[in-house]
Write an enzyme that holds these catalytic residues in place. Structure first.
Site, PDB file in Angstrom:
ATOM      1  N   LYS A  78       0.922  -1.152   0.040  1.00  0.00           N
ATOM      2  CA  LYS A  78       0.029   0.013  -0.024  1.00  0.00           C
ATOM      3  C   LYS A  78       0.967   1.231   0.013  1.00  0.00           C
ATOM      4  O   LYS A  78       1.898   1.183   0.750  1.00  0.00           O
ATOM      5  CB  LYS A  78      -0.992  -0.086   1.220  1.00  0.00           C
ATOM      6  CG  LYS A  78      -1.825   1.193   1.322  1.00  0.00           C
ATOM      7  CD  LYS A  78      -2.707   0.995   2.590  1.00  0.00           C
ATOM      8  CE  LYS A  78      -3.780   2.035   2.776  1.00  0.00           C
ATOM      9  NZ  LYS A  78      -4.525   1.903   3.881  1.00  0.00           N
ATOM     10  N   SER A 153      -9.804   2.023   3.110  1.00  0.00           N
ATOM     11  CA  SER A 153      -8.818   2.913   2.149  1.00  0.00           C
ATOM     12  C   SER A 153      -7.611   1.864   1.316  1.00  0.00           C
ATOM     13  O   SER A 153      -7.114   2.187   0.313  1.00  0.00           O
ATOM     14  CB  SER A 153      -8.158   3.959   2.872  1.00  0.00           C
ATOM     15  OG  SER A 153      -6.983   3.257   3.937  1.00  0.00           O
ATOM     16  N   SER A 177      -9.703  -0.224   7.099  1.00  0.00           N
ATOM     17  CA  SER A 177      -9.181  -0.180   5.835  1.00  0.00           C
ATOM     18  C   SER A 177      -8.622  -1.303   5.221  1.00  0.00           C
ATOM     19  O   SER A 177      -8.218  -1.511   4.190  1.00  0.00           O
ATOM     20  CB  SER A 177      -8.433   1.030   5.653  1.00  0.00           C
ATOM     21  OG  SER A 177      -8.947   1.976   5.539  1.00  0.00           O
TER      22      SER A 177
HETATM   23  N1  GLN Z   1     -13.203   4.433   6.431  1.00  0.00           N
HETATM   24  C1  GLN Z   1     -12.305   4.980   7.654  1.00  0.00           C
HETATM   25  C2  GLN Z   1     -11.997   6.377   7.318  1.00  0.00           C
HETATM   26  O1  GLN Z   1     -12.250   6.909   6.344  1.00  0.00           O
HETATM   27  C3  GLN Z   1     -11.327   4.102   7.737  1.00  0.00           C
HETATM   28  C4  GLN Z   1     -10.107   4.248   7.126  1.00  0.00           C
HETATM   29  C5  GLN Z   1      -8.795   3.544   7.527  1.00  0.00           C
HETATM   30  O2  GLN Z   1      -9.166   2.503   8.099  1.00  0.00           O
HETATM   31  N2  GLN Z   1      -7.660   3.882   7.074  1.00  0.00           N
HETATM   32  O3  GLN Z   1     -11.516   6.858   8.251  1.00  0.00           O
END
Ligand code: GLN
Length: 487
Positions: A78, A153, A177
């Site tokens: 990532k 994400s 994420s």
């Molecule tokens: N969807 C969540 C956010 O927007 C989690 C994102 C994540 O785990 N990086 O913060």
């Protein structure tokens, strides 16, 4: 022989060890697949010369009988992990073309185990998002339906594994994420206990929540990668746990007889789509066949996890992102009148809308007069959410439920509605706030043939138990073997 890209990490590692396949062949095969499927948008950076040099080094190690557990296995990261050999952007224009002088600990640990880096994967900007549409580049697409989001994400990560562009990848999970994109793309992913994997070199979003983990097709592969990724890094990450590295696959294959699986009633309310519920119910029945018993439990503050997370995460983000000021890293505005103007223009140009929204929310909840009402209050409820889990774990060994309320939605469907995105995080946020390990595994298919994930949450340091529960399920089912058409 099945195609190289259909092999699991465990199978591929075996063939590399016996020299049936060379690391260079494996790297070339996946590089070619990446190119052939570039429109999926999974990659943000590749560099054939770097990848092939790493592969040649892995082949030399294997030839000398010195290869690690992942010798020659190609993986991708990532783009939130910094890497010295590839650009590191965090999906942001702010860091376009940025080169780190060092590798993140997780990246170097995987390299030490012999893994070869295929490149960097698309993600929401600074890992803020649930759909990958907040990437400052183009959103990655879901291999099961190119008109749908892969989740976020770590959307590029999940899409790459589902499309067989890499046998395994890294992701990060702040509020879901790893688990949510794994569920949306029909693959397996685990976020370990907070503090298990070093955050050194992981571009920070919300430091008290951010945690790295692997995403692959099987639980066995996740165990292989996670074992290489974790371990203390006390000098470089102040929240790293002083617990030795573990073989998380050591109990794979253990029977599940007598395992008590807690079913939180709050995870099965009105907001849960019927197709997701049906797949989750079906997999719980499978667990009963495997010898587990289901126990109803309650996580009474599940709903509160949304406002609590969306106060704490932006608060931490507003502080973490202050380092992007045009002086130290990445983008700097071309024209400005003075220092304050340079900061203002740099940040206005470099950050996308969602990142700006969170910086503003975070600054607001931390400001004098609002700190007690929002931030402090959220911290108190966060503690209660963690306590609720400890109550629940008195009655069960693991907790199971859906990962997300629906299957992956269509590209653009929620992109103008941040709150709709936030609400979809309801089932992943509680374990994140409590710092507990959680995973997602393929549990079937729902509306429009899209994958559904089952979430398993363990108590602190319960990774091996989680992975075994997932492994047993995967020995009894074939959802993780299904493949999106065209890949
Ligand atoms: N969807 C969540 C956010 O927007 C989690 C994102 C994540 O785990 N990086 O913060």
């Amino acid at each position: 022989m099945s195609q190289l890209h259909d092999l699991t990490v465990a199978e591929l590692a075996g063939k590399l060890k016996t020299k049936e396949v060379s690391a260079v062949e494996a790297a070339q095969h996946f590089l070619a697949r990446g190119k052939a499927h570039a429109t999926l948008g999974a990659h943000l950076a590749t560099d054939e010369a770097v990848t092939l040099a790493q592969a040649r080094a892995a082949d030399a190690q294997i030839a000398a009988g010195q290869g690690g557990a992942l010798a020659g296995v190609p993986i991708a990261h990532k783009d939130i992990f910094v890497t010295k050999d590839f650009p590191s952007t965090a999906g942001s224009k702010m860091l376009e073309g940025y080169r780190s002088p060092f590798d993140a600990t997780v990246v170097s640990k995987l390299a030490q185990a012999g893994a070869v880096t295929l490149g960097k994967l698309n993600c929401d900007e600074f890992a803020m998002g649930s759909s990958n549409e907040n990437s400052a580049y183009a959103p990655a697409k879901n291999p099961w339906d190119l008109g749908r989001i892969p989740g976020g994400s770590s959307g590029g990560s999940a899409a790459a594994v589902a499309a067989r562009l890499a046998p395994a990848v890294t992701g990060t999970d702040t509020g879901g994420s790893i688990r949510q994109p794994a569920a949306f793309c029909g693959i397996t992913g685990i976020k370990p206990t907070y503090g298990r994997a070093s955050r050194y070199g992981m571009i920070a979003f919300a430091s008290s929540l951010d945690q790295a983990g692997p995403m692959a097709r099987t639980a066995q592969d996740c165990a292989l990668l996670l074992s290489a990724m974790c371990g203390p890094d006390l000098d470089r990450d102040s929240t790293s746990l002083d617990r030795p590295a573990e073989d998380f696959g050591r109990t794979l294959g253990d029977k599940l007889d007598g395992l008590r699986i807690g079913i939180p009633k709050e995870f099965f309310g009105d907001g849960l789509a019927a197709d997701v519920r049906a797949a989750v119910d079906g997999s719980l029945k499978e667990y009963q066949k495997l010898g587990a018993t289901l126990v109803e439990i309650s996580l009474p503050r599940t709903e509160l996890s949304i406002p609590v997370y969306y106060i704490i995460a932006p608060a931490e983000a507003s502080s973490n992102l202050s380092r992007f000021d045009g002086v130290k890293f990445g983008h700097r505005a071309k024209q400005y009148a003075d220092l304050a103007d340079m900061y203002r223009k740099t940040r206005a140009e470099g950050f996308g809308d969602e990142v700006k929204r969170r910086i503003m929310i975070g600054t607001y909840v931390l400001s004098h007069g609002y700190y007690d009402a929002y931030y402090l209050q959220a911290q108190k409820i966060r503690r209660m959410i963690a306590d609720d889990f400890q109550q629940a774990f008195q009655h069960c060994d693991l907790i199971a439920g859906p990962v997300a309320p629906t299957v992956a939605w269509k590209l653009g469907e929620k992109s103008d509605d941040p709150v709709a995105n936030y609400l979809a995080d309801i089932f992943t946020l509680p374990a994140s706030l409590a710092g507990l390990p959680g995973m997602s595994l393929p549990a079937g298919f729902g509306a429009a043939g899209m994958p559904v994930g089952l979430q398993l949450i363990g108590n602190y340091f319960g990774e091996a138990k989680l992975l075994n529960a997932a492994h047993r399920f995967q020995q009894a089912t074939d959802f993780h073997l299904r493949k999106p058409e065209g890949f």
